[in-house]
Scaffold this active site. Structure first.
Site, short mmCIF file in Angstrom:
data_model
loop_
_atom_site.label_atom_id
_atom_site.label_comp_id
_atom_site.label_asym_id
_atom_site.label_seq_id
_atom_site.Cartn_x
_atom_site.Cartn_y
_atom_site.Cartn_z
N GLU A 22 0.99 -1.18 0.01
CA GLU A 22 -0.03 -0.05 0.14
C GLU A 22 0.71 1.15 0.13
O GLU A 22 2.09 1.38 0.46
CB GLU A 22 -0.86 0.07 1.35
CG GLU A 22 -1.85 -0.88 1.46
CD GLU A 22 -2.26 -1.18 2.97
OE1 GLU A 22 -2.21 -0.15 3.48
OE2 GLU A 22 -2.97 -2.02 3.28
N LYS B 164 2.13 4.65 1.73
CA LYS B 164 2.48 5.29 3.02
C LYS B 164 1.94 6.76 2.75
O LYS B 164 2.53 7.54 2.17
CB LYS B 164 3.73 5.00 3.28
CG LYS B 164 3.78 5.64 4.84
CD LYS B 164 5.51 5.13 5.44
CE LYS B 164 5.67 5.68 6.79
NZ LYS B 164 5.21 6.95 7.24
N ASP C 11 1.18 10.30 3.46
CA ASP C 11 2.00 11.32 4.26
C ASP C 11 0.77 12.47 4.86
O ASP C 11 0.54 13.36 4.45
CB ASP C 11 2.91 12.10 3.41
CG ASP C 11 3.57 12.80 4.28
OD1 ASP C 11 3.77 12.66 5.59
OD2 ASP C 11 4.73 13.72 3.90
N TYR D 236 -6.94 1.80 6.31
CA TYR D 236 -6.14 0.80 5.75
C TYR D 236 -5.61 -0.27 6.74
O TYR D 236 -5.24 -1.44 6.62
CB TYR D 236 -4.68 1.45 5.35
CG TYR D 236 -3.96 2.21 6.48
CD1 TYR D 236 -3.69 1.93 7.73
CD2 TYR D 236 -3.91 3.65 6.12
CE1 TYR D 236 -3.03 2.57 8.66
CE2 TYR D 236 -3.32 4.61 6.84
CZ TYR D 236 -2.99 4.07 8.19
OH TYR D 236 -2.34 4.93 9.13
N LYS E 188 10.80 3.71 2.27
CA LYS E 188 10.56 4.92 1.93
C LYS E 188 10.96 5.28 0.54
O LYS E 188 11.62 4.72 -0.24
CB LYS E 188 11.24 5.98 2.63
CG LYS E 188 10.72 5.50 4.33
CD LYS E 188 11.48 6.24 5.29
CE LYS E 188 11.44 7.75 5.73
NZ LYS E 188 12.22 8.13 6.64
N CYS F 261 12.81 49.72 4.15
CA CYS F 261 12.09 48.83 2.81
C CYS F 261 12.98 49.00 1.70
O CYS F 261 13.72 50.03 1.36
CB CYS F 261 10.83 49.30 2.36
SG CYS F 261 10.06 48.40 0.86
N CYS G 13 11.09 50.91 -1.12
CA CYS G 13 10.66 52.24 -1.10
C CYS G 13 11.51 52.98 -0.01
O CYS G 13 11.61 54.29 -0.03
CB CYS G 13 9.50 52.25 -0.99
SG CYS G 13 8.83 52.04 0.68
N CYS H 47 6.56 46.73 5.69
CA CYS H 47 7.02 48.31 5.17
C CYS H 47 5.90 49.18 5.41
O CYS H 47 4.93 48.59 5.35
CB CYS H 47 7.46 48.09 3.83
SG CYS H 47 7.06 49.87 2.92
N CYS I 150 5.01 52.73 -1.44
CA CYS I 150 6.18 51.85 -1.73
C CYS I 150 5.52 50.96 -3.06
O CYS I 150 4.75 50.46 -3.25
CB CYS I 150 6.12 50.76 -0.78
SG CYS I 150 7.22 49.42 -1.06
S1 IVH Z 1 -0.14 0.64 8.87
C1 IVH Z 1 1.79 -0.77 13.15
N1 IVH Z 1 -0.66 1.50 6.44
O1 IVH Z 1 2.51 5.59 8.82
C2 IVH Z 1 1.61 0.76 12.07
N2 IVH Z 1 0.17 2.95 8.25
O2 IVH Z 1 5.21 4.65 10.53
C3 IVH Z 1 0.75 -0.10 11.04
N3 IVH Z 1 0.75 5.14 7.64
O3 IVH Z 1 1.75 6.50 11.95
C4 IVH Z 1 0.52 1.09 10.25
N4 IVH Z 1 -0.02 5.18 5.37
O4 IVH Z 1 -0.20 6.57 10.36
C5 IVH Z 1 -0.01 1.73 7.75
N5 IVH Z 1 -1.20 2.54 4.39
C6 IVH Z 1 -0.61 2.61 5.82
C7 IVH Z 1 -0.18 3.87 6.15
C8 IVH Z 1 0.38 3.98 7.42
C9 IVH Z 1 0.53 6.08 6.42
C10 IVH Z 1 1.38 5.84 8.51
C11 IVH Z 1 0.57 5.52 10.02
C12 IVH Z 1 1.90 5.45 10.99
C13 IVH Z 1 3.08 5.64 10.04
C14 IVH Z 1 3.94 4.31 10.35
#
Ligand code: IVH
Length: 688
Positions: free
Chosen positions: A142, A144, A146, A252, A340, A430, A433, A446, A452
């Site tokens: 999946e 991750k 942000d 998720y 990552k 400034c 001006c 300013c 200005c």
């Molecule tokens: S599973 C035990 N799935 O990433 C943690 N986490 O470092 C299992 N996150 O704070 C998490 N997308 O908030 C999981 N598809 C995803 C995610 C996800 C973002 C975040 C989650 C957690 C951090 C994990």
């Protein structure tokens, strides 16, 4: 091997009349007893929740807005008249009362974090460890996300609470805020008695840009990235502000359920989908660790095209029956690993710091960089926000810095690897001006005001903009030209411009010069909201201008004290002070008086609130109205007319030659009205 939509979508609640026949007549509330009211309210809640699901999660509504509003109105009425408990009710979505503070609550199960690395080798050794313990496994991959992680708890199929991560064991109760996100189910038919899930709240990248632009227009600071915007929003104390911000969600993970646990992660995601949660759109099952690595490569490639920020690919051992056996380390479960993505950051040297002056006179230090490429985009400058941040970072010429590009905003300096010269101080005068610079909190301004050129250019452009005085042809280039050529040294000079002045500049043909002069002439007849907004008072966006006009005439406003201003609900001290400052400063008051003296005579529009709460965007030219007329007409009745399509937009009205807003609206499933539909749906319903 994408497994996107195998599972059927969430089924509609069985036999619910308000799903089948949403236009059904209601008996007068007086004719209901308490039992009947409760029953009808329950049916309405399930139906509305289902309609929310169709609209927000599937982008495929099955009822008209009108029918939906009727159902919603009836539910509100029943809850009010019969004083019903609103736990689990979609009426809570509009935003509850303002809170004093967020309460801290325990998580159903601790929210751990994940082991993570950017190195393929680390992913391989994690997979080796797993296979050494439990044999060959498949991985569920999946993105991750942000964003901002959240635990949602449902009891007896109704949402009980939403909790932030906090320290992992205890977090903050943000239920009221999270409920304003349309994708969060309030009721789940067929849910087990207890269901706790985990997901990520985020601000879509497209919405983030428009949202940030509007903030800057209002004189507020921009958020550095969508994650900060989401995190800052979820933890606000006023749920109705949260309701106006464009947040989304992915869920998720099932943390706890009184139903039998799913066997696999893929099954867990499908079960979540069946409950009506928005689930990761790119989850995939792969056979081995090389599949994980390939999945992550595809994510890197597609990253820019996604409407959410991702910072990694997460591989989860698909077979959940081995999760316990794998166990956890002190901080991480061993059944998952985050591979990552390369960060959207890069390292370069600073060539120096310049100071920019904005429309409100705010001075912003900007780092000039040796150009660098960050994931395909060349970066030459990065914002340093204010002097405090420069001091905190301790940067200057020659510094080696890390720059982040996030959410497609101006890149930010994140980290300093080597300080370079650290002698930066904000100039006392400034840079444009030469006027004195004053400090307000961490920000410098300013004091030159419209004297200005930097401010004047930006103010002039703002004054002429569509939402303000709507002077076609007075865009950025013209504003620069007029100021730089000395034709305009204060706003009022605009009204003295002649065709000859413009033609003499060599840049204007007679015809376009005449058009501009005519446009300027025509702007004398304007409404007070546009005029106030056009003055570019700090913190005063169109919406605030409209609220000022509801309460005051221009003469009253010019003499209103801060206390009188603050009598307007929701108008805070900063806004009141800024308005007061404009009308008491010599330059500000003088500008208004001079404009009135040359015949700019703003009318105070007074209307009803029939359209209060409605947000409309226009694109393209209408036949029967100028943009200005249409905007005024809607605002006159309390609607909010904005310039960009966000998830808060109720309608996009399209005329001839619509712009990219139309695509945006289609993408966001914002209802689109042509001129005829606009008249039928909105105009014809207004009182004469
Ligand atoms: S599973 C035990 N799935 O990433 C943690 N986490 O470092 C299992 N996150 O704070 C998490 N997308 O908030 C999981 N598809 C995803 C995610 C996800 C973002 C975040 C989650 C957690 C951090 C994990």
């Amino acid at each position: 091997m994408a497994s996107a939509s195998r599972q059927p979508e969430r089924a509609p609640p069985e036999d619910n009349p308000y799903v089948r026949e949403p236009e059904l007549e209601f008996a007068p509330v007086e004719d209901l007893d308490a039992g009947q009211a409760r029953e009808q309210a329950q049916a309405l809640r399930e139906a509305i929740d289902h309609h929310d699901y169709r609209y927000y999660t599937l982008n495929d509504p099955i009822v008209s807005d009108h029918a939906y509003d009727r159902l919603f109105g009836r539910l509100e009425e029943l809850e009010e008249v019969f004083d019903l408990d609103r736990q689990g009710s979609p009426t809570r979505r509009v935003g509850g009362p303002v809170l004093d503070e967020l309460e801290t609550v325990d998580h159903v199960s601790p929210m751990l974090s994940l082991d993570a690395s950017e190195e393929a080798e680390e992913v391989r050794s994690w997979a080796d460890m797993v296979e050494g313990k439990v044999g060959d496994v498949a991985f569920s991959c999946e993105p991750k996300f942000d964003g901002f992680s959240i635990e949602l708890v449902y009891e007896d199929g109704q949402i009980a609470r939403a909790v932030t991560r906090g320290d992992g064991r205890r977090g903050e109760d943000v239920t009221e805020n999270v409920l304003t996100i349309g994708q969060v189910p309030t009721t789940i038919p067929d849910a087990p008695d207890l269901l706790a899930v985990r997901g990520e709240v985020y601000m879509p990248k497209s919405a983030f840009q428009a949202f940030n632009e509007e903030r800057v227009q209002r004189g507020e600071d921009a958020f550095a990235n969508p994650r900060n915007a989401a995190a800052g929003t979820v933890r606000m104390l006023d749920p109705s502000t949260v309701a106006r911000r464009p947040l989304s969600l992915f869920v998720y993970d099932i943390l706890e359920t009184s139903a039998p646990d799913p066997d696999t992660q893929q099954a867990a995601v499908e079960r979540l989908r069946g409950y009506g949660f928005p689930v990761p759109d790119r989850h995939e099952l792969v056979d081995n660790v090389e599949g994980v690595i390939a999945y992550r490569e595809r994510l890197v490639e597609d990253r820019e095209d996604l409407d959410y920020e991702v910072d990694g690919a997460i591989a989860k051992v698909d077979d959940q029956s081995v999760w316990d056996e794998l166990g956890t380390t002190a901080r991480h479960p061993r059944w998952a690993f985050a591979y990552k993505l390369p960060p959207k950051t890069g390292t370069t040297r600073m060539q120096g710091i310049t100071v920019q002056v904005g429309r409100t006179g705010q001075l912003t230090p900007v780092a000039m960089l040796e150009p660098l490429d960050v994931q395909g985009v060349t970066i030459r400058r990065a914002s340093l926000h204010n002097a405090e941040q420069v001091a905190e970072l301790g940067v200057g010429e020659g510094a080696e810095v890390t720059v982040e590009r996030a959410g497609d905003v101006i890149p930010q300096v994140k980290q300093v690897l080597e300080p370079g010269q650290t002698s930066f101080t904000m100039p006392e005068t400034c840079p444009v001006c030469g006027s004195e610079v004053v400090q307000e909190g961490p920000q410098h301004f300013c004091t030159g005001g419209l004297a200005c050129p930097a401010q004047l250019r930006a103010r002039l452009e703002h004054y002429g903009s569509r939402e303000a005085m709507d002077i076609e042809g007075l865009g950025e280039k013209t504003a620069h030209l007029l100021v730089d050529e000395g034709l305009v040294t204060e706003l009022v000079d605009l009204y003295e411009l002649t065709v000859e002045d413009l033609v003499a500049l060599d840049r204007y043909a007679e015809k376009s010069a005449r058009n501009l002069v005519e446009e300027i002439e025509a702007s004398r007849d304007t409404d007070l909201t546009s005029f106030l907004y056009g003055l570019g008072i700090r913190h005063v966006g169109r919406d605030t201008a409209r609220r000022l006009v509801e309460r005051f005439t221009l003469d009253e406003l010019m003499d209103a004290t801060e206390d009188q201003l603050r009598e307007i609900e929701g108008l805070g001290p900063k806004v009141a002070a800024a308005v007061r400052r404009l009308f008491t400063s010599e330059a500000g008051r003088g500008t208004v008086e001079a404009l009135r003296a040359v015949g700019v005579s703003p009318r105070r529009e007074q209307g009803g609130d029939e359209l209060a709460g409605l947000t409309v965007v226009f694109t393209g030219a209408l036949e029967g109205y100028t943009r200005r007329e249409a905007t005024e007409m809607l605002e006159h009745h309390g609607a909010n007319v904005t310039s960009s399509v966000t998830s808060n937009t109720d309608y996009l009205v399209v005329g001839e030659d619509p712009g990219s807003k139309l695509d945006e609206a289609r993408e966001r499933e914002v209802p689109v009205l042509d001129e005829e539909a606009f008249e039928a749906e909105i105009v014809d319903r207004l009182p004469p």
